[in-house]
Design a protein around this motif. Sequence first.
Motif, PDB file in Angstrom:
ATOM      1  N   THR A 254       0.866  -1.166   0.000  1.00 23.22           N
ATOM      2  CA  THR A 254       0.000   0.000   0.000  1.00 23.22           C
ATOM      3  C   THR A 254       0.907   1.222   0.000  1.00 23.22           C
ATOM      4  OG1 THR A 254      -1.740  -1.153   1.185  1.00 23.22           O
ATOM      5  CG2 THR A 254      -1.781   1.248   1.273  1.00 23.22           C
ATOM      6  N   ASP A 255       0.689   2.104  -0.979  1.00 23.28           N
ATOM      7  CA  ASP A 255       1.557   3.269  -1.145  1.00 23.28           C
ATOM      8  C   ASP A 255       0.795   4.540  -0.814  1.00 23.28           C
ATOM      9  OD1 ASP A 255       3.131   1.311  -2.176  1.00 23.28           O
ATOM     10  OD2 ASP A 255       3.087   2.029  -4.247  1.00 23.28           O
ATOM     11  N   ALA A 256       1.541   5.524  -0.285  1.00 23.86           N
ATOM     12  CA  ALA A 256       0.941   6.842  -0.054  1.00 23.86           C
ATOM     13  C   ALA A 256       1.898   7.895  -0.576  1.00 23.86           C
ATOM     14  CB  ALA A 256       0.680   7.050   1.432  1.00 23.86           C
ATOM     15  N   VAL A 257       1.332   8.934  -1.176  1.00 26.47           N
ATOM     16  CA  VAL A 257       2.159  10.059  -1.619  1.00 26.47           C
ATOM     17  C   VAL A 257       1.470  11.357  -1.228  1.00 26.47           C
ATOM     18  CG1 VAL A 257       3.082   8.834  -3.628  1.00 26.47           C
ATOM     19  CG2 VAL A 257       1.065  10.313  -3.893  1.00 26.47           C
ATOM     20  N   ILE A 258       2.269  12.426  -1.193  1.00 29.23           N
ATOM     21  CA  ILE A 258       1.700  13.767  -1.063  1.00 29.23           C
ATOM     22  C   ILE A 258       2.158  14.562  -2.276  1.00 29.23           C
ATOM     23  CG2 ILE A 258       1.768  15.920   0.267  1.00 29.23           C
ATOM     24  CD1 ILE A 258       1.846  14.219   2.790  1.00 29.23           C
ATOM     25  N   VAL A 259       1.196  15.242  -2.902  1.00 27.15           N
ATOM     26  CA  VAL A 259       1.526  16.134  -4.014  1.00 27.15           C
ATOM     27  C   VAL A 259       0.982  17.516  -3.678  1.00 27.15           C
ATOM     28  CG1 VAL A 259       1.441  14.265  -5.741  1.00 27.15           C
ATOM     29  CG2 VAL A 259      -0.602  15.654  -5.290  1.00 27.15           C
ATOM     30  N   ASP A 260       1.568  18.555  -4.292  1.00 23.60           N
ATOM     31  CA  ASP A 260       0.980  19.882  -4.074  1.00 23.60           C
ATOM     32  C   ASP A 260      -0.112  20.106  -5.112  1.00 23.60           C
ATOM     33  OD1 ASP A 260       2.051  20.712  -6.471  1.00 23.60           O
ATOM     34  OD2 ASP A 260       3.733  21.799  -5.553  1.00 23.60           O
ATOM     35  N   ASP A 261      -0.789  21.254  -5.033  1.00 19.13           N
ATOM     36  CA  ASP A 261      -1.968  21.385  -5.906  1.00 19.13           C
ATOM     37  C   ASP A 261      -1.597  21.667  -7.356  1.00 19.13           C
ATOM     38  OD1 ASP A 261      -1.182  23.891  -5.261  1.00 19.13           O
ATOM     39  OD2 ASP A 261      -3.119  24.586  -4.514  1.00 19.13           O
ATOM     40  N   ASN A 262      -0.304  21.735  -7.658  1.00 21.49           N
ATOM     41  CA  ASN A 262       0.102  21.739  -9.067  1.00 21.49           C
ATOM     42  C   ASN A 262       0.522  20.347  -9.522  1.00 21.49           C
ATOM     43  OD1 ASN A 262      -0.289  24.489  -9.568  1.00 21.49           O
ATOM     44  ND2 ASN A 262       1.589  24.939  -8.416  1.00 21.49           N
ATOM     45  N   GLY A 263       0.357  19.369  -8.655  1.00 24.99           N
ATOM     46  CA  GLY A 263       0.701  18.000  -9.022  1.00 24.99           C
ATOM     47  C   GLY A 263       2.166  17.663  -8.803  1.00 24.99           C
ATOM     48  N   ASN A 264       2.943  18.559  -8.151  1.00 21.93           N
ATOM     49  CA  ASN A 264       4.369  18.265  -7.902  1.00 21.93           C
ATOM     50  C   ASN A 264       4.513  17.246  -6.777  1.00 21.93           C
ATOM     51  OD1 ASN A 264       5.404  20.193  -9.809  1.00 21.93           O
ATOM     52  ND2 ASN A 264       4.710  21.763  -8.374  1.00 21.93           N
ATOM     53  N   PHE A 265       5.433  16.329  -6.970  1.00 25.10           N
ATOM     54  CA  PHE A 265       5.653  15.239  -6.018  1.00 25.10           C
ATOM     55  C   PHE A 265       6.386  15.778  -4.781  1.00 25.10           C
ATOM     56  CE2 PHE A 265       7.833  11.529  -4.321  1.00 25.10           C
ATOM     57  CZ  PHE A 265       6.895  10.517  -4.478  1.00 25.10           C
ATOM     58  N   ILE A 266       5.815  15.577  -3.604  1.00 24.47           N
ATOM     59  CA  ILE A 266       6.452  16.027  -2.368  1.00 24.47           C
ATOM     60  C   ILE A 266       7.131  14.857  -1.662  1.00 24.47           C
ATOM     61  CG2 ILE A 266       6.079  17.157  -0.129  1.00 24.47           C
ATOM     62  CD1 ILE A 266       5.540  18.997  -2.545  1.00 24.47           C
ATOM     63  N   GLY A 267       6.458  13.704  -1.616  1.00 18.41           N
ATOM     64  CA  GLY A 267       7.081  12.552  -0.962  1.00 18.41           C
ATOM     65  C   GLY A 267       6.205  11.321  -1.082  1.00 18.41           C
ATOM     66  N   GLY A 268       6.831  10.153  -0.867  1.00 25.90           N
ATOM     67  CA  GLY A 268       6.077   8.906  -0.960  1.00 25.90           C
ATOM     68  C   GLY A 268       6.514   7.922   0.107  1.00 25.90           C
ATOM     69  N   ALA A 269       5.637   6.956   0.407  1.00 28.86           N
ATOM     70  CA  ALA A 269       5.953   5.933   1.406  1.00 28.86           C
ATOM     71  C   ALA A 269       5.286   4.629   1.013  1.00 28.86           C
ATOM     72  CB  ALA A 269       5.470   6.383   2.779  1.00 28.86           C
ATOM     73  N   LYS A 270       5.945   3.509   1.343  1.00 32.87           N
ATOM     74  CA  LYS A 270       5.399   2.185   1.031  1.00 32.87           C
ATOM     75  C   LYS A 270       5.227   1.390   2.303  1.00 32.87           C
ATOM     76  CE  LYS A 270       6.961   1.089  -3.621  1.00 32.87           C
ATOM     77  NZ  LYS A 270       5.673   0.819  -4.265  1.00 32.87           N
ATOM     78  N   THR A 271       4.076   0.728   2.445  1.00 34.95           N
ATOM     79  CA  THR A 271       3.876  -0.197   3.561  1.00 34.95           C
ATOM     80  C   THR A 271       3.298  -1.488   3.003  1.00 34.95           C
ATOM     81  OG1 THR A 271       1.690   0.720   3.948  1.00 34.95           O
ATOM     82  CG2 THR A 271       3.486   1.604   5.276  1.00 34.95           C
ATOM     83  N   ILE A 272       3.185  -2.468   3.888  1.00 35.79           N
ATOM     84  CA  ILE A 272       2.649  -3.756   3.452  1.00 35.79           C
ATOM     85  C   ILE A 272       1.115  -3.702   3.499  1.00 35.79           C
ATOM     86  CG2 ILE A 272       2.545  -6.229   3.997  1.00 35.79           C
ATOM     87  CD1 ILE A 272       5.305  -5.256   3.094  1.00 35.79           C
ATOM     88  N   THR A 273       0.478  -4.226   2.429  1.00 32.41           N
ATOM     89  CA  THR A 273      -0.986  -4.316   2.410  1.00 32.41           C
ATOM     90  C   THR A 273      -1.450  -5.307   3.483  1.00 32.41           C
ATOM     91  OG1 THR A 273      -1.086  -3.784   0.072  1.00 32.41           O
ATOM     92  CG2 THR A 273      -2.960  -4.986   0.976  1.00 32.41           C
ATOM     93  N   THR A 274      -2.496  -4.939   4.217  1.00 29.80           N
ATOM     94  CA  THR A 274      -3.016  -5.827   5.270  1.00 29.80           C
ATOM     95  C   THR A 274      -4.303  -6.496   4.793  1.00 29.80           C
ATOM     96  OG1 THR A 274      -4.178  -3.939   6.215  1.00 29.80           O
ATOM     97  CG2 THR A 274      -2.018  -4.473   7.140  1.00 29.80           C
ATOM     98  N   PRO A 275      -4.631  -7.655   5.360  1.00 29.93           N
ATOM     99  CA  PRO A 275      -5.829  -8.372   4.907  1.00 29.93           C
ATOM    100  C   PRO A 275      -7.107  -7.531   5.008  1.00 29.93           C
ATOM    101  CG  PRO A 275      -4.493  -9.772   6.338  1.00 29.93           C
ATOM    102  CD  PRO A 275      -3.864  -8.417   6.375  1.00 29.93           C
ATOM    103  N   ASP A 276      -7.190  -6.659   6.019  1.00 31.30           N
ATOM    104  CA  ASP A 276      -8.396  -5.830   6.157  1.00 31.30           C
ATOM    105  C   ASP A 276      -8.326  -4.570   5.311  1.00 31.30           C
ATOM    106  OD1 ASP A 276      -6.404  -4.485   7.564  1.00 31.30           O
ATOM    107  OD2 ASP A 276      -7.878  -3.558   8.903  1.00 31.30           O
ATOM    108  N   VAL A 277      -7.228  -4.348   4.580  1.00 30.30           N
ATOM    109  CA  VAL A 277      -6.988  -3.189   3.725  1.00 30.30           C
ATOM    110  C   VAL A 277      -6.856  -1.888   4.524  1.00 30.30           C
ATOM    111  CG1 VAL A 277      -7.812  -1.813   1.774  1.00 30.30           C
ATOM    112  CG2 VAL A 277      -8.146  -4.290   1.761  1.00 30.30           C
ATOM    113  N   THR A 278      -7.841  -1.598   5.415  1.00 24.73           N
ATOM    114  CA  THR A 278      -7.881  -0.307   6.107  1.00 24.73           C
ATOM    115  C   THR A 278      -6.624  -0.062   6.944  1.00 24.73           C
ATOM    116  OG1 THR A 278     -10.273  -0.527   6.182  1.00 24.73           O
ATOM    117  CG2 THR A 278      -9.300   1.144   7.612  1.00 24.73           C
TER     118      THR A 278
END
Lengths: 360, 523
Positions: B15-39
């Motif tokens: 499961t990946d998360a990123v933050i972008v600014d409102d012009n779509g510029n990449f600020i940062g990203g992070a990866k974690t393991i997907t869990t069976p419950d997803v949430t």
Amino acid sequence: MILTTQDVRDMALGAAILGAGGGGDPYIGMLMAIQAIEKGKKVELIEPDVVDDNDFIVPVAMMGTPTVLIEKIPGGDEVIWVLRSIEKYYGKEANYVTQIEAGGVNSMIPIVAAAYTGKPLLNGDGMGRAFPELQMVTFHLIGVKATPMVLSDERGNSVVLDTIDNFWAEKIARAITIKFGGSAYIAIYAMSGRDYRRGVVRGTPTLALELGRTIREAKKRGVNIFDAILDIVKGFMIFRGKIVDVARFNLGGFARGEVTIEGFDEFKNSKMVIRFQNENLVAIKDGEIIATTPDIISILDIETAKPITTERLRYGLRVTVIGIPCDEKWRSEEGIKTVGPRYFGYDVDYIPIEMRIKRV
Amino acid sequence: MARYILGVDVGSTHTDAVIVDDNGNFIGGAKTITTPDVTTGIINSMKLILEKSKVNRDEIAAVSFGTTHIINAIVQRRNLGRVGVIRIGAPATRSVDPGMDWPDDLRKTVIAGYTILRGGHEYTGEHIVELDREGVIKALNTFKEMKVDAIAVTSVFSIVNPEHELFVQEKAREIMPETPIVLSCEIGSVGLLERENATILNAAVLKVMQRAIKALENALQDLNLGHAKMFFAQNDGTVAAKEYIAKYPIFTVVAPISNSIRGAYVLTKISDAIVVDTGGTTSNIGVLRKGYPREALEIEIAGVRTNIRSPDVVAVGLAGGSIVKVYGENVVIGPESVGYKLVEDGIAWGGDILTATDIALAKGVMTIDDPRCKPELARQKIDPKLVEKTYEKMVKMLEDSIDKVKTSPEPETVILVGGGSAMWPRKLAGAKEVIRPEYAQYANAVGAATALIGASVEKAFSYEAISREKAISIVVDEAKKRAIEAGANPSTLDVAEVEEIAMPYLPGNAVKIRVKVIGKLKL
């Protein structure tokens, strides 16, 4: 034999191969037949030999547009009405129902008719494959008339057509089908047992069944799926390769086109072009004709052997092309005139596929 | 004050998360393991990116989720609602009952009961027969007694004339106002069974989506993001507000696949290309057309045929964690995968399972930014001849899959994205160029974070009864209405696509018109 739901699934798959790329997707028809059998209706498949001269045989089918068939699915009672009407008009009871067309969706409709009316289904049909026009039927070759025919809709409306020839039957039937909402059940080429035995292409329903079952089981049994298929239909593997081009043009209401396949394995450095008009009609390898209508040209997925209809042909598909000899009845002078390459506008002689293959 | 968008995408392994600014510029990203419950995996990924990026939480205006909640619920038959099914079309359509071709267990779980009532329309918009109004009321009362979770209504040719579906909706609101009702004309296209299937599935997952939304709302509160607007990625590469997705959860069923394709566009600004998304278990190969995923007309969901639009992809079990097995002269790669256990079981991590990643490491085509990963282990332990042979075969498998999604032999740009994409060479057969953009491993979450609001409407007309201009404007207006409902800023609406398809063999110039409207998020 009594058909099971698994038989129906197998027959639908086999019917798609015999459809030569056309005939429409048997899916809805297959579900109709399966539901009827699941609800306890019985479909008995009987050999044409048992038919008496004076028996009354009624082929049933659907006509109309595929878009309507997949949205306004039939009710089921149409088959009862269409039979009742033709029996009333002729003043005699139908003894058997049968397929007019072994390929595509119309292979399934008579199974539904047999289920709902309790009439046995005969193991034969009027084409041995699929064709697009009303007169392209082996019964036509022996002089059986398409009319009197009946068209019925899901509301219970039935129309009897008694026309001067098949041209008018086609023209009026199309108009009525539109008024019905785009699709109709039909009973057509009703005939005596004597004519049926003379005109029928024998054994196509069981051939379709065997084809479908073979494809389903080949993987489990570890046999070469295509060898098994060719063995059953006494056909020829005429090409293997990748589709590199599909050209389509809409002419006179028919979906015409041309598919180009680039060969691999033993066909490396070869090209095959197949011309189609609803069905695959002519196969040309490196400029030389390999097979033509009325022999069956089927394009199958190279791994699963699932048939690919002409509307689903597209770039990149890996395919095996097979050729299957048509029924002998089509190889008569009248047969070739009715469904040979010249009828469809290709200026070539019909030569049976087994002779063309030998010459290559 | 800056405004940021947080995007999350759930894959089968990560499961990946990123933050972008409102012009779509990449600020940062992070990866974690997907869990069976997803949430839980989603929450973990959000926590991680918030810590890593140090973005001021007050400045995060929106959170966009590309999630597998819906597909998992259907595949696992978990928490599905029981649906009362009403079909209108008798005397036609009775020869194939609702749910007939579904897997037995799914049908028994979902379909509480069904009825087929008289009514429905012809392709011309005329009645097949009069609607059985009493039957509608009786059926609704029966379903009320049965305490079904939702009602699904499908009427023949409702995309030509929705009149009968709307009548059922009106009566349902009187008789059982608490029970949600789903109309097929809002879900699918021509093809009764496929549209009905999609409508029933949508009704069955309403509760699943509600719960997911509730859990994610709580999570946002806990992370001090309660002010952020919540959006969900849809199957077509756009997003919609949570209120809209709460009504149409089925539109998210394969959204993560589209996110990657859309993300490839955002990261490269190339609007027409082939996108290869390689994760841990699967590579999805799709096509970008005008900045959006090319769509397929139908999709099978857990054995059920539907006609909701979905990305047209070829999936191949060949990715970072794919297990490589050697049988004498023969090498088999995938579809089995070690998944997230690559970092324990892979040869380069000191494990003893040979994976596609080990082959690429030994070949020297990729590096991995993980101190535990020792490429020299792969180089020492794997026979160089096996490396060459296996890598060649992997590349051939990929090239064949790329060829399968093409519509012509013309070479195309290939964009590589996804966590496993580094293993591919920069030259591929059939590609005029191969691009692996910066942040390729986060393309999916970038796609979710940067997507626009989208809504599509399909209707059928006869150009003999109505002018072409009038027909198109009716569909455009309705698509705009839905885009606003989906959370678009009305002043930014743009008609992205008008598609006209003639219905063959029918008189009266019968056509289907489909319009897709795009707009910016209203924040």
